[in-house]
Design an enzyme around this catalytic site. Structure first.
Site, PDB file in Angstrom:
ATOM      1  N   PHE A 194       0.804  -1.223   0.000  1.00 29.12           N
ATOM      2  CA  PHE A 194       0.000   0.000   0.000  1.00 29.12           C
ATOM      3  C   PHE A 194       0.839   1.277   0.000  1.00 29.12           C
ATOM      4  O   PHE A 194       0.348   2.348  -0.331  1.00 29.12           O
ATOM      5  CB  PHE A 194      -0.999   0.007   1.173  1.00 29.12           C
ATOM      6  CG  PHE A 194      -0.417   0.341   2.525  1.00 29.12           C
ATOM      7  CD1 PHE A 194      -0.154   1.652   2.882  1.00 29.12           C
ATOM      8  CD2 PHE A 194      -0.163  -0.659   3.452  1.00 29.12           C
ATOM      9  CE1 PHE A 194       0.379   1.964   4.129  1.00 29.12           C
ATOM     10  CE2 PHE A 194       0.363  -0.366   4.699  1.00 29.12           C
ATOM     11  CZ  PHE A 194       0.633   0.951   5.037  1.00 29.12           C
ATOM     12  N   LYS A 195       2.116   1.163   0.349  1.00 33.27           N
ATOM     13  CA  LYS A 195       2.980   2.347   0.393  1.00 33.27           C
ATOM     14  C   LYS A 195       3.015   3.088  -0.954  1.00 33.27           C
ATOM     15  O   LYS A 195       3.195   4.298  -0.989  1.00 33.27           O
ATOM     16  CB  LYS A 195       4.415   1.960   0.783  1.00 33.27           C
ATOM     17  CG  LYS A 195       4.569   1.207   2.102  1.00 33.27           C
ATOM     18  CD  LYS A 195       4.109   2.014   3.282  1.00 33.27           C
ATOM     19  CE  LYS A 195       4.598   1.464   4.628  1.00 33.27           C
ATOM     20  NZ  LYS A 195       4.030   0.156   5.006  1.00 33.27           N
ATOM     21  N   ASP A 196       2.828   2.343  -2.061  1.00 35.55           N
ATOM     22  CA  ASP A 196       2.861   2.980  -3.383  1.00 35.55           C
ATOM     23  C   ASP A 196       1.765   4.034  -3.553  1.00 35.55           C
ATOM     24  O   ASP A 196       1.955   5.005  -4.282  1.00 35.55           O
ATOM     25  CB  ASP A 196       2.661   1.932  -4.479  1.00 35.55           C
ATOM     26  CG  ASP A 196       3.858   1.003  -4.629  1.00 35.55           C
ATOM     27  OD1 ASP A 196       4.999   1.477  -4.481  1.00 35.55           O
ATOM     28  OD2 ASP A 196       3.643  -0.190  -4.897  1.00 35.55           O
TER      29      ASP A 196
END
Ligand code: PLP
Length: 455
Positions: free
Chosen positions: A108-110
């Site tokens: 999810f960091k993207d």
């Protein structure tokens, strides 16, 4: 919109001021002086990009025009591998999984870092500003930051990860990027050690005099607002007055973004915080005793954290934004590794968060169970949330966040199900490329020298 700091509530900084800074001078984290309210029904029927625009614009409107923001957002989410950007999967009545692994590094960091990369490039376009990105990673932030900033002009990137404590795929995703502006450091210590060194260097005048240090950890406010978007997005996919979320947590960034969504008018029913056996957040919320323990290695390394940076933002809110009291609490905690929160703060925390701690054994059991029962393969971080999802009954839609693609954590999947997950093409590549990283001692001085030498 102006920004204050958790340790100085009198500050009035602009968005551009705080965009490139990690911490405020006092060591605090930035927050907006007021919460903009979004009329929730105005979001229904909009695309992910349009919702992102509505959520992010109030925070940056003095610095970036509507059209500029639109083109940054379109560019950012165009490269994601799903038409919906973040698909919502129904597994049972009132039980959903929000999948957040369609960006270039499969976690999810993207969703926030791809945005940040394009935002930085846009702001730096017509200046000769040079910046050095310095970050600590428990696994996923590092690769997402490296993907977002590789080959970007006038940007150098230094990422610290705990040596031998991230998964093989996580490490290779970082260390196989060959661009000359990318510098990987494997620190002989834990993630908390990495994070501590990064925070110390942000307040170090010698290094700050040589380069403009910039944070891309979730202490960076822009990341949190980009993460707030998918909570609104999930809400608009459902036909319900209220919604509940389950958030696997480590540094408290993702769940604080959910809290921000609630501040902005998202009708939140319940908010569940889930930790692995590194359960300081769970213990603090249930007992008020914020006490550091040794970091244990688990199947969910991105949650192997004892000192959660963004929890400071929540305590500040629970103290009704009293920065003097906050300073006192953070100083005591830093010096002694423990602080007992007042019953007023604990009550506030408990009124917002239902907290759970999920063991390694429960993670394996949940991966196996969801695979058999729903034909759904979850990564071990996602599985901490699914453990809670499985046990809850809810009258409103309950959405558990899928934080990473299972292939990133194949070893744990193999133990749980007996076979390794299949790899997406893009992930397979990392096994063929040469790795590049420097192993360094757990010493702020050594890291500082290494960075200055390589600027
Ligand atoms: C970063 C991360 C988490 C923890 O999120 P925080 O914002 O640090 O609380 C959980 N799972 C995965 C896969 C992550 O990359």
């Amino acid at each position: 919109m102006h920004y204050l700091s958790t340790r100085n509530n009198q500050l009035k900084e602009s968005f551009i001021d705080i965009l490139f800074q990690g911490l405020s001078k006092e060591g605090g984290l930035y927050l907006p002086e007021v919460w903009p309210i979004i009329p929730i029904d105005s979001l229904r029927g909009k695309s992910y990009q349009e919702i992102a625009h509505a959520v992010i614009h109030p925070y940056i409107k003095e610095s970036i025009s509507e059209n500029e923001l639109s083109s940054i957002l379109i560019k950012t989410y165009k490269s994601f591998d799903h038409d919906n950007v973040a698909p919502l999967i129904k597994i049972e009545k009132n039980k959903y999984i929000l999948e957040l692994f369609y960006g270039p590094t499969f976690a999810f960091k993207d969703y926030a870092l791809q945005f940040l990369g394009n935002l930085f490039s846009h702001v730096m376009l017509n200046s000769n500003k040079k910046i050095t990105i310095l970050g600590a990673t428990s696994g996923d932030t590092g690769s997402a930051a490296i993907e977002a900033f590789k080959s970007k002009k006038n940007i150098n990137v230094f990422i610290l990860h705990p040596h031998n404590m991230v998964s093989d795929v996580q490490r290779r995703q970082m260390t196989t990027v060959a661009d000359s502006n990318i510098h990987n450091i494997a620190l002989e210590g834990t993630f908390d050690d990495c994070q501590k060194i990064v925070k110390t260097l942000f307040l170090d005048s010698e290094i700050q005099s040589q380069t403009s240090l910039t944070a891309v950890n979730s202490i960076n406010w822009s990341r949190l607002i980009a993460q707030t978007v998918y909570y609104f997005w999930a809400y608009t996919q459902l036909d319900s007055k209220k919604i509940s979320f389950i958030v696997p947590s480590g540094n408290f960034g993702n769940i604080f973004s959910a809290r921000v969504a609630a501040f902005m008018g998202l009708p939140m029913d319940q908010l569940y915080l889930v930790t692995n056996s590194n359960d300081i957040l769970h213990r603090t919320i249930t007992s008020g005793d914020m006490k550091k323990a040794d970091v244990q290695q688990t199947y969910s390394p991105s949650m192997d954290i004892q000192v959660s940076s963004n929890f400071e933002r929540q305590i500040f809110e629970s103290l009704e934004r009293n920065s003097d009291e906050l300073q006192h609490i953070m100083r005591s905690f830093l010096n002694t590794g423990q602080y007992v929160l007042s019953s007023k703060v604990v009550k506030d925390l408990q009124s917002i968060y239902n907290s759970y701690s999920v063991s390694n054994a429960q993670v394996l059991e949940t991966i196996k169970n969801f695979n058999e029962k729903y034909n759904y393969l979850a990564d071990p971080h996602t599985a901490t949330g699914l453990y809670v999802l499985n046990g809850e009954q809810s009258n409103n839609p309950l959405v558990s966040l899928a934080c990473a693609h299972p292939a990133k954590f194949g070893d744990a999947i193999k133990i749980a199900t007996g076979s390794k997950p299949s790899f997406p093409e893009k992930l397979k590549n990392v096994f063929d490329k040469e790795e590049k990283f420097t192993i360094l001692k757990n010493s702020t001085e050594d890291i500082k020298k290494h960075i200055i030498k390589n600027l």
